[in-house]
Design a protein around this motif. Structure first.
Motif, PDB file in Angstrom:
ATOM      1  N   ASN A 171       5.296  13.240  -6.281  1.00 46.99           N
ATOM      2  CA  ASN A 171       4.342  13.177  -7.231  1.00 46.99           C
ATOM      3  C   ASN A 171       3.707  14.447  -7.611  1.00 46.99           C
ATOM      4  OD1 ASN A 171       4.917  10.411  -7.179  1.00 46.99           O
ATOM      5  ND2 ASN A 171       3.141   9.661  -5.982  1.00 46.99           N
ATOM      6  N   ALA A 172       3.552  15.070  -6.516  1.00 43.98           N
ATOM      7  CA  ALA A 172       2.848  16.808  -6.852  1.00 43.98           C
ATOM      8  C   ALA A 172       3.702  17.439  -7.718  1.00 43.98           C
ATOM      9  CB  ALA A 172       2.547  17.257  -5.332  1.00 43.98           C
ATOM     10  N   GLY A 174       7.675  -0.929  -7.936  1.00 44.44           N
ATOM     11  CA  GLY A 174       6.552  -1.911  -7.407  1.00 44.44           C
ATOM     12  C   GLY A 174       6.577  -2.950  -8.559  1.00 44.44           C
ATOM     13  N   LEU A 217       1.471   9.285  -1.948  1.00 46.11           N
ATOM     14  CA  LEU A 217       0.613   8.412  -2.034  1.00 46.11           C
ATOM     15  C   LEU A 217       0.633   7.698  -3.471  1.00 46.11           C
ATOM     16  CD1 LEU A 217      -2.474  10.063  -0.766  1.00 46.11           C
ATOM     17  CD2 LEU A 217      -0.980   8.582   0.342  1.00 46.11           C
ATOM     18  N   PHE A 218       0.406   6.401  -3.679  1.00 45.26           N
ATOM     19  CA  PHE A 218       0.180   5.608  -4.891  1.00 45.26           C
ATOM     20  C   PHE A 218      -0.692   4.555  -4.741  1.00 45.26           C
ATOM     21  CE2 PHE A 218       4.737   6.734  -4.471  1.00 45.26           C
ATOM     22  CZ  PHE A 218       5.271   6.866  -5.720  1.00 45.26           C
ATOM     23  N   GLN A 219      -1.624   4.623  -5.987  1.00 43.65           N
ATOM     24  CA  GLN A 219      -2.553   3.444  -5.965  1.00 43.65           C
ATOM     25  C   GLN A 219      -1.715   2.335  -6.561  1.00 43.65           C
ATOM     26  OE1 GLN A 219      -7.091   3.080  -7.730  1.00 43.65           O
ATOM     27  NE2 GLN A 219      -5.405   3.029  -9.540  1.00 43.65           N
ATOM     28  N   GLU A 264      -2.875  -1.800  -7.552  1.00 35.96           N
ATOM     29  CA  GLU A 264      -3.823  -2.758  -8.217  1.00 35.96           C
ATOM     30  C   GLU A 264      -3.141  -3.991  -8.223  1.00 35.96           C
ATOM     31  OE1 GLU A 264      -7.514  -0.419 -10.265  1.00 35.96           O
ATOM     32  OE2 GLU A 264      -5.608  -0.176 -11.316  1.00 35.96           O
ATOM     33  N   VAL A 274      -7.611  -3.037  -4.736  1.00 36.18           N
ATOM     34  CA  VAL A 274      -7.280  -1.908  -4.902  1.00 36.18           C
ATOM     35  C   VAL A 274      -6.653  -1.255  -3.519  1.00 36.18           C
ATOM     36  CG1 VAL A 274      -7.939   0.459  -5.085  1.00 36.18           C
ATOM     37  CG2 VAL A 274      -8.817  -1.159  -6.582  1.00 36.18           C
ATOM     38  N   ILE A 280      -4.140   1.929  -1.721  1.00 36.16           N
ATOM     39  CA  ILE A 280      -3.590   3.245  -1.363  1.00 36.16           C
ATOM     40  C   ILE A 280      -2.310   2.928  -0.606  1.00 36.16           C
ATOM     41  CG2 ILE A 280      -3.842   5.440  -1.186  1.00 36.16           C
ATOM     42  CD1 ILE A 280      -5.708   4.637  -3.159  1.00 36.16           C
ATOM     43  N   ILE A 302       0.557  -6.590 -11.008  1.00 35.91           N
ATOM     44  CA  ILE A 302       0.384  -5.380 -10.344  1.00 35.91           C
ATOM     45  C   ILE A 302       0.615  -4.074 -11.282  1.00 35.91           C
ATOM     46  CG2 ILE A 302       1.880  -3.973  -8.342  1.00 35.91           C
ATOM     47  CD1 ILE A 302       2.638  -6.770  -7.338  1.00 35.91           C
ATOM     48  N   VAL A 354       0.859   0.228 -10.856  1.00 29.56           N
ATOM     49  CA  VAL A 354       1.079   1.200 -10.026  1.00 29.56           C
ATOM     50  C   VAL A 354       0.616   2.707 -10.566  1.00 29.56           C
ATOM     51  CG1 VAL A 354       2.966   2.662  -8.814  1.00 29.56           C
ATOM     52  CG2 VAL A 354       2.852  -0.088  -8.894  1.00 29.56           C
ATOM     53  N   THR A 355      -0.004   3.505  -9.859  1.00 25.64           N
ATOM     54  CA  THR A 355      -0.316   4.862 -10.406  1.00 25.64           C
ATOM     55  C   THR A 355       0.071   5.798  -9.383  1.00 25.64           C
ATOM     56  OG1 THR A 355      -2.334   3.890 -11.395  1.00 25.64           O
ATOM     57  CG2 THR A 355      -2.298   6.189 -11.073  1.00 25.64           C
ATOM     58  N   PRO A 356       0.966   6.743  -9.541  1.00 23.37           N
ATOM     59  CA  PRO A 356       1.274   7.802  -8.597  1.00 23.37           C
ATOM     60  C   PRO A 356       0.248   8.752  -8.525  1.00 23.37           C
ATOM     61  CG  PRO A 356       2.301   8.035 -10.718  1.00 23.37           C
ATOM     62  CD  PRO A 356       1.639   6.848 -10.979  1.00 23.37           C
ATOM     63  N   LEU A 357      -0.114   8.988  -7.417  1.00 22.74           N
ATOM     64  CA  LEU A 357      -1.319  10.147  -6.960  1.00 22.74           C
ATOM     65  C   LEU A 357      -0.756  11.421  -6.263  1.00 22.74           C
ATOM     66  CD1 LEU A 357      -3.870   7.600  -5.324  1.00 22.74           C
ATOM     67  CD2 LEU A 357      -3.703   8.295  -7.803  1.00 22.74           C
ATOM     68  N   CYS A 358      -1.455  12.322  -6.228  1.00 26.56           N
ATOM     69  CA  CYS A 358      -1.255  13.426  -5.683  1.00 26.56           C
ATOM     70  C   CYS A 358      -2.475  14.457  -5.226  1.00 26.56           C
ATOM     71  CB  CYS A 358      -0.320  14.537  -6.324  1.00 26.56           C
ATOM     72  SG  CYS A 358      -1.038  15.118  -8.019  1.00 26.56           S
ATOM     73  N   TRP A 365      -8.300  11.897  -5.904  1.00 29.34           N
ATOM     74  CA  TRP A 365      -6.904  12.258  -5.918  1.00 29.34           C
ATOM     75  C   TRP A 365      -6.724  12.398  -7.421  1.00 29.34           C
ATOM     76  CZ3 TRP A 365      -8.098   7.333  -3.194  1.00 29.34           C
ATOM     77  CH2 TRP A 365      -7.815   7.352  -1.958  1.00 29.34           C
ATOM     78  N   ARG A 366      -5.769  13.160  -7.604  1.00 30.94           N
ATOM     79  CA  ARG A 366      -5.214  13.785  -9.095  1.00 30.94           C
ATOM     80  C   ARG A 366      -4.085  12.315  -9.431  1.00 30.94           C
ATOM     81  NH1 ARG A 366      -6.831  15.619 -12.405  1.00 30.94           N
ATOM     82  NH2 ARG A 366      -6.972  17.765 -12.192  1.00 30.94           N
ATOM     83  N   VAL A 367      -4.330  11.958 -10.594  1.00 29.23           N
ATOM     84  CA  VAL A 367      -3.259  10.962 -11.214  1.00 29.23           C
ATOM     85  C   VAL A 367      -1.874  11.722 -11.735  1.00 29.23           C
ATOM     86  CG1 VAL A 367      -2.630   8.962 -12.699  1.00 29.23           C
ATOM     87  CG2 VAL A 367      -4.752   9.278 -11.785  1.00 29.23           C
ATOM     88  N   ALA A 368      -0.695  11.448 -11.145  1.00 29.99           N
ATOM     89  CA  ALA A 368       0.217  12.430 -11.291  1.00 29.99           C
ATOM     90  C   ALA A 368       0.717  12.260 -12.787  1.00 29.99           C
ATOM     91  CB  ALA A 368       1.545  12.216 -10.185  1.00 29.99           C
ATOM     92  N   LEU A 424     -16.230  -2.192  -5.256  1.00 29.12           N
ATOM     93  CA  LEU A 424     -15.248  -2.349  -4.118  1.00 29.12           C
ATOM     94  C   LEU A 424     -16.046  -3.122  -2.904  1.00 29.12           C
ATOM     95  CD1 LEU A 424     -13.075   0.560  -3.800  1.00 29.12           C
ATOM     96  CD2 LEU A 424     -12.574  -1.571  -5.083  1.00 29.12           C
TER      97      LEU A 424
END
Lengths: 96, 96, 96, 96, 96, 96, 96, 96, 96, 96
Positions: free
Chosen positions: A61-62, B48, C2-4, C6, C53, C55, C79, C81-85, D44-47, D84
């Motif tokens: 992702n980065a 997902g 990491l992924f968020q 929901e 929510v 992670i 569902i 999905v949000t990719p995080l970095c 976190w940054r959203v990629a 939350l």
């Protein structure tokens, strides 16, 4: 690792033509460089629009963030990201 | 001629497990046959989700209709279609 | 990586209470197992809803698919999905 | 008390580069100060975007408002807030 | 701490009339009990709909979840939650 | 007669700070005057936003229009209006 | 006091034809009774749909709720309500 | 032939006050002329907004286009059009 | 007078195959009869879907309603209607 | 090969009248040239809007892109594209 990225360009109408041309030239160079490096695996125009569908192949992702945020047109685009993985019915070796 | 097709499967919860398994098996066979024929060029799972991103390579809109409407899961999916064409910045020969 | 994720649960009203209880018990066990394995890093209830929510910390998109599609409630949830970095302003070592 | 906050930054293209840099510098300083104070628990940054997912830990709604409205980029962001609470399946002590 | 909660009821048409009546009776009792306890501060019908706008006054997000998830009609409602706090222009003592 | 009104303020970023301050001061004065007159019954800040939730108590739709269109910030806000009436489960005398 | 009410009917396909006919007959009778009483001032079919645009003339929000919630088709319709008042450019006496 | 038309006005904040006043004056004159000619049958303000609900009575779609596109505020409005016809339950002669 | 009508068919999965076949046969007959009568001027399949784009040529809104509501599949379709008229740049005589 | 294309024009209010007139004149000329060439098969105004519904007849997606992106108003329009094909119930020879 693959991501589908859809980008829609929206340049402000008041941007001078030369400035637009200069950004687009840098965008093209950047896109071709990433294609040659194997990071930007597919790049298609959405017919009838100023948009594209792309497949990126990045480490994580980065790196996706790094590559996408580095686009010269980044701040002029609406961008959506979809993480992809191998489909159990796929028979194509390269699509992993 | 290329089209991006995004499919999201929504089986009714009351469908008996055997019926679901049978449709999925036919779907897989159909998808692999079309891949071998070069019509279904790429097939990725959306991570997902019970969804995929696909690239079809067909003669024209009519063949796209024939191929998509023939999917065993056709009536259980939300499907969106995006016509694609070569991007002026693409350097990949195969993506036309 | 990491992924968020929901998740919003939508059980059909006609599902028998015992069946619902059984799926929920398996969901809980599965969630706790993944938390202990370090794959499901955070899990919060959205206040006032039957949603969470989360992670996830996984190897790649493929593992995200494996982990999410394995959820006992998978076919009863919406569902996203949000990719995080890592965020450049983050000072927290663990959030990479 | 925890809140998930998603922020998407939208700077006007005509903002001078120095002004943008100055606001971003103040934003970074503010974010790090709140992280050190334990109010901004995760960031976190959203990629693939100019957006973030954050978890705030505040006394109450009023403090959330104070903290979020104080962001130097506040008037340039689309912000969504989700309250939350502890999830019954969570095993992580810190996530309360 | 105040929250606006908007609830729209959607009973399945096939629910027997007695069952619907019984749930509604329990909902009414529950709502009145929470009003007497000071937790459900305001309750209005949205004119022309089977929906309400409510203001809850709870200790924290966790109590909001407890109170809302305990509604007899909980699984038959679409619910949206908005955290509130004192407005700087408010002159009403009670609205904090 | 009661109406729920939600207002989200969106000042153009190029508005000079003094002009913004002047409009906000008039808005505050106007809001407090209407509160004292009993027309603007409740006024809450939505936590984490430049928005409010309000309850107006007016003679009829025409007075609602007069009161809302008279807001100094009227042309800078997105506004949604929901007509309310007494809920059959309400026990609060004042909420009619 | 005037309200625009837009109603879209959605009968479940499994409803027996006689039951549907019976509800529609009651709906028609109810609609005509309210028209004769002057409460339901206008009633138009939306061309190409099972929907209508209506103008109600009621005492207040409470009467609107009473009249709309009393529709025999009430639980089978999506309903949206818009409060109306006299337009400053209107020259028609009756439209107040 | 009847059409429901909903118009929401959005004047750019930077438009000089005199210019706005001049366009509004022309709009009012135009609206009243069309009402006198029987083309603009009803015109109501949507309470709490800068919007209206209108009923036009025109010969055909072409006349609707002519009448609506001729509005002095045409390019400053979001406009939605719904074709109407007589409702089988209507008892009002004039609503055909 | 021309209208664009877009129809998306959504048959319930539990409808018996013979019943579906019978409705579709009646739909086809009805569509061809209206085409021969000149009312249904164009009929295209939307590629990759169970939907169509149609152009109707009718006397007025009332006839549009009659024709569309008479479709055997009417209650199983999402339908959107767009009134059309001659475009000032059109050079095609028949498109009025 | 046919495509339905819907275009909604949104000229910036600050564009000088002569510039707008000049672009519109070029748009008209371009549209008529493409109609004469048989590429732009139908062109209708959407009644009550600054929008059109068009049917293009092109060789493939690439030609659609070429034709649409060449529109003088291209960067001032919201455009949606729908691929069409022959409908099994169509009796009109020309609609293939």
């Amino acid at each position: 690792m693959l991501f589908q990225v859809e980008m829609t360009v929206k340049l402000p109408p008041e941007m001078p033509a030369e400035q637009a041309a200069e950004i687009k030239a840098r965008e093209k160079e950047y896109a071709q460089e990433l294609q040659r490096a194997g990071k930007w695996r597919h790049l298609w125009r959405v017919a009838g629009s100023y948009a594209n569908v792309s497949i990126f192949d990045v480490e994580d992702n980065a790196e996706l963030q790094e590559v996408v945020a580095g686009l010269p047109l980044f701040s002029y685009m609406a961008i959506s990201v979809t993480p992809l993985c191998r489909h159990p019915s796929s028979i194509r070796e390269g699509d992993s």
